[in-house]
Design an enzyme around this catalytic site. Structure first.
Site, PDB file in Angstrom:
ATOM      1  N   ARG A 168      -3.577  -1.260   4.005  1.00  0.00           N
ATOM      2  CA  ARG A 168      -2.492  -1.703   4.412  1.00  0.00           C
ATOM      3  C   ARG A 168      -2.197  -2.760   5.150  1.00  0.00           C
ATOM      4  O   ARG A 168      -3.314  -2.944   6.136  1.00  0.00           O
ATOM      5  CB  ARG A 168      -1.487  -0.646   4.625  1.00  0.00           C
ATOM      6  CG  ARG A 168      -1.223   0.677   3.830  1.00  0.00           C
ATOM      7  CD  ARG A 168      -0.679   1.758   4.766  1.00  0.00           C
ATOM      8  NE  ARG A 168      -0.280   2.980   3.711  1.00  0.00           N
ATOM      9  CZ  ARG A 168      -1.435   3.805   3.486  1.00  0.00           C
ATOM     10  NH1 ARG A 168      -2.365   4.014   4.436  1.00  0.00           N
ATOM     11  NH2 ARG A 168      -0.953   5.059   2.973  1.00  0.00           N
ATOM     12  N   LYS A 192      -1.661   6.378   7.766  1.00  0.00           N
ATOM     13  CA  LYS A 192      -0.430   7.181   8.376  1.00  0.00           C
ATOM     14  C   LYS A 192      -0.885   8.580   8.851  1.00  0.00           C
ATOM     15  O   LYS A 192      -1.857   9.301   8.363  1.00  0.00           O
ATOM     16  CB  LYS A 192       0.434   7.374   7.013  1.00  0.00           C
ATOM     17  CG  LYS A 192       0.897   6.048   6.490  1.00  0.00           C
ATOM     18  CD  LYS A 192       2.025   6.319   5.272  1.00  0.00           C
ATOM     19  CE  LYS A 192       2.583   4.974   4.621  1.00  0.00           C
ATOM     20  NZ  LYS A 192       3.524   5.102   3.737  1.00  0.00           N
ATOM     21  N   HIS A 264       2.490  -5.403   0.357  1.00  0.00           N
ATOM     22  CA  HIS A 264       1.786  -4.373  -0.306  1.00  0.00           C
ATOM     23  C   HIS A 264       1.252  -4.900  -1.697  1.00  0.00           C
ATOM     24  O   HIS A 264       0.635  -4.301  -2.481  1.00  0.00           O
ATOM     25  CB  HIS A 264       2.700  -2.985  -0.687  1.00  0.00           C
ATOM     26  CG  HIS A 264       2.407  -2.110   0.346  1.00  0.00           C
ATOM     27  ND1 HIS A 264       2.215  -2.360   1.666  1.00  0.00           N
ATOM     28  CD2 HIS A 264       2.596  -0.608   0.134  1.00  0.00           C
ATOM     29  CE1 HIS A 264       2.068  -0.895   2.065  1.00  0.00           C
ATOM     30  NE2 HIS A 264       2.332  -0.069   1.209  1.00  0.00           N
ATOM     31  N   ARG A 267      -2.540  -4.784  -2.081  1.00  0.00           N
ATOM     32  CA  ARG A 267      -3.035  -3.263  -2.026  1.00  0.00           C
ATOM     33  C   ARG A 267      -2.669  -2.724  -3.539  1.00  0.00           C
ATOM     34  O   ARG A 267      -3.304  -2.110  -3.946  1.00  0.00           O
ATOM     35  CB  ARG A 267      -2.191  -2.502  -1.159  1.00  0.00           C
ATOM     36  CG  ARG A 267      -2.342  -0.961  -1.000  1.00  0.00           C
ATOM     37  CD  ARG A 267      -1.694  -0.257   0.226  1.00  0.00           C
ATOM     38  NE  ARG A 267      -1.511   1.115   0.125  1.00  0.00           N
ATOM     39  CZ  ARG A 267      -2.394   1.652   0.407  1.00  0.00           C
ATOM     40  NH1 ARG A 267      -3.633   1.763   0.838  1.00  0.00           N
ATOM     41  NH2 ARG A 267      -1.827   3.103   0.390  1.00  0.00           N
ATOM     42  N   HIS A 290      -4.153   8.069  -0.037  1.00  0.00           N
ATOM     43  CA  HIS A 290      -2.939   8.840  -0.174  1.00  0.00           C
ATOM     44  C   HIS A 290      -3.274  10.349  -0.148  1.00  0.00           C
ATOM     45  O   HIS A 290      -4.091  10.751  -0.628  1.00  0.00           O
ATOM     46  CB  HIS A 290      -2.613   8.809  -1.690  1.00  0.00           C
ATOM     47  CG  HIS A 290      -1.764   7.518  -2.091  1.00  0.00           C
ATOM     48  ND1 HIS A 290      -2.002   6.749  -3.266  1.00  0.00           N
ATOM     49  CD2 HIS A 290      -1.396   6.510  -1.276  1.00  0.00           C
ATOM     50  CE1 HIS A 290      -1.267   5.713  -3.245  1.00  0.00           C
ATOM     51  NE2 HIS A 290      -1.085   5.245  -1.801  1.00  0.00           N
ATOM     52  N   TYR A 299       0.010   4.436 -10.605  1.00  0.00           N
ATOM     53  CA  TYR A 299      -0.772   3.107 -11.016  1.00  0.00           C
ATOM     54  C   TYR A 299      -1.226   3.520 -12.407  1.00  0.00           C
ATOM     55  O   TYR A 299      -1.492   2.300 -13.080  1.00  0.00           O
ATOM     56  CB  TYR A 299      -1.920   2.941 -10.017  1.00  0.00           C
ATOM     57  CG  TYR A 299      -1.374   2.378  -8.792  1.00  0.00           C
ATOM     58  CD1 TYR A 299      -1.218   1.020  -8.406  1.00  0.00           C
ATOM     59  CD2 TYR A 299      -1.400   3.477  -7.643  1.00  0.00           C
ATOM     60  CE1 TYR A 299      -0.615   0.681  -7.103  1.00  0.00           C
ATOM     61  CE2 TYR A 299      -0.900   3.075  -6.378  1.00  0.00           C
ATOM     62  CZ  TYR A 299      -0.710   1.695  -6.412  1.00  0.00           C
ATOM     63  OH  TYR A 299      -0.231   1.245  -5.019  1.00  0.00           O
TER      64      TYR A 299
END
Length: 320
Positions: A168, A192, A264, A267, A290, A299
Site C-alpha cells: 500500500r 493494517k 491502489h 497494488r 489480507h 482478484y
C-alpha cells in the site's frame, strides 16, 4: 418542517399506512435532522412501499407480514411497467427506509411486531479492482524516471517497489532504511493493525532502489534532520502519502495513460497479474497482507472475466 407524503389518499382520506409514513418522515426531518436530499430519497422509497402495500390491499402497518417486505424487495429488483429494476445499492437503500419505518412503528406502539427485522438489504455487487495492463504499467514506470534527477530516481524506486511488492502507498512511505534488505530483495511492511509481513520484490525494483539510495537519497537527506525514512521529499523529510499519490499521477500523465489511477492502482495490478500468471490465491493473500482469503478472491473474478472474454471469441460454440 413537514415531510408530506403525497401518495394518493383513499376515498375516505389517507390510509393508516399513509398517516404512519407522514409521521415517520416528520420524525426524520424534525427529530433526526436528515438532510433534504436524504429525506427526499426516503420519501420516494416509502411512497413506493405504500403503493405496493395498497396494491395488495394492505392499508395498515399491522397487516404487514415479513413476506410482504420480502416481496417488496423482489419487486424493486425486478421492476415493473412504471419503474425500471433497481440496482442492489438502490434497492438496499429502500429496504433501509422500510426497516426504519417498521422499527419506528413498534417503538411508538402502532404495531406489536417488526415484519422487516429479518429482511436484509441485497448485498452490493463486488467491485472489481482496477488493474492496468502490463504494458501500461511499464510505460508508467519508465515515465517516472524519465528526467534523470534525484527526485526522478526516487519516483522510479517508489513506483517500482509498489508494483513489485504490492505494498500500500501508506506502507511504502512508512518504510525506514532498515526495513529494506537489498541483498535478499525483501522488504518488511507494516500493514493494517500494525501487522508486519516480509515481502519479496523483483530485480528491477532492487535496481531502482539501489540507484535511488546510492545516487539520490544521500542528497535529499542533507536538506532535512536525518530521518530514517526511505522515501524523502525535497526538504529531506518523509514523503507523505498524498505526495506519493501525486508521483503516480504525474507518471501516468507523462506515460499518456487514459485509465484513472489511484493510490491502489499498482497494488491491484500486482495482485491481478500474479493471479493471471498462475499464483495461488493464498500466496497472494500473504503478499497483500489480507486477513481473510475472501478479500483476495476478488482478484480471481478479474481473471475469470478475462478468461470469459477469450472463451467467447475463441470457442466455436461459445455464441449461439
Amino acid at each position: 418542517m413537514t415531510a408530506e407524503v403525497a401518495a394518493p389518499a383513499g376515498p375516505t382520506g389517507p390510509t393508516a399506512v399513509q398517516r404512519a409514513l407522514r409521521t415517520y418522515l416528520d420524525h426524520l426531518a424534525v427529530e433526526r435532522g436528515l438532510a433534504p436530499n436524504t429525506l427526499s430519497s426516503y420519501r420516494r422509497d416509502l411512497r413506493r412501499y405504500a403503493a405496493f402495500l395498497a396494491g395488495r390491499g394492505v392499508t395498515d402497518l399491522a397487516g404487514v407480514g415479513e413476506s410482504s417486505v420480502s416481496e417488496f424487495l423482489m419487486h424493486l429488483r425486478e421492476g415493473d411497467a412504471d419503474h425500471p429494476p433497481l440496482s442492489a445499492a438502490s434497492a438496499g437503500r429502500a429496504v433501509v427506509a422500510v426497516r426504519g419505518l417498521h422499527r419506528f412503528a413498534v417503538r411508538d406502539g402502532w404495531t406489536e411486531a417488526d415484519p422487516a427485522a429479518g429482511v436484509r438489504p441485497p448485498a452490493p455487487a463486488k467491485r472489481l479492482p482496477k488493474a492496468l495492463p502490463l504494458a501500461d504499467i511499464e510505460r508508467i514506470l519508465d515515465a517516472a524516471g524519465a528526467p534523470g534527477t534525484v527526485l526522478a530516481l526516487r519516483d522510479r524506486a517508489l513506483l517500482e517497489l509498489l508494483y513489485s511488492s504490492g505494498a500500500r502507498i501508506s506502507e511504502a512511505v512508512g518504510l525506514d532504511v532498515d526495513d529494506l534488505d537489498l541483498e535478499s530483495a525483501a522488504v518488511r511492511l507494516r500493514g493494517k493493525g500494525s501487522k508486519e509481513r516480509v515481502v519479496p520484490f523483483g530485480s528491477m525494483a532492487r535496481e531502482a532502489l539501489s540507484a535511488y539510495l546510492v545516487r539520490a537519497r544521500r542528497d535529499l537527506v542533507t536538506a532535512g534532520s536525518g530521518t530514517p525514512a526511505v522515501f524523502l521529499n525535497s526538504r529531506g523529510g518523509r514523503l507523505s502519502r498524498q505526495s506519493a499519490w501525486a508521483v503516480l499521477v504525474r507518471a501516468a500523465d507523462r506515460a499518456g495513460a487514459t485509465a484513472e489511477v489511484s493510490p491502489h492502482t499498482l497494488r491491484h495490478s500486482f495482485a491481478t497479474h500474479l493471479i493471471e500468471g498462475g499464483a495461488d490465491v493464498r500466496v497472494v493473500q500473504e503478499l497483500l497482507g489480507h486477513a481473510s482469503v475472501t478479500t483476495t478472491q476478488v482478484y480471481t473474478l478479474v481473471t475469470v472475466d478475462g478468461l470469459r472474454e477469450v472463451y467467447a471469441t475463441a470457442h466455436p460454440r461459445a455464441l449461439g
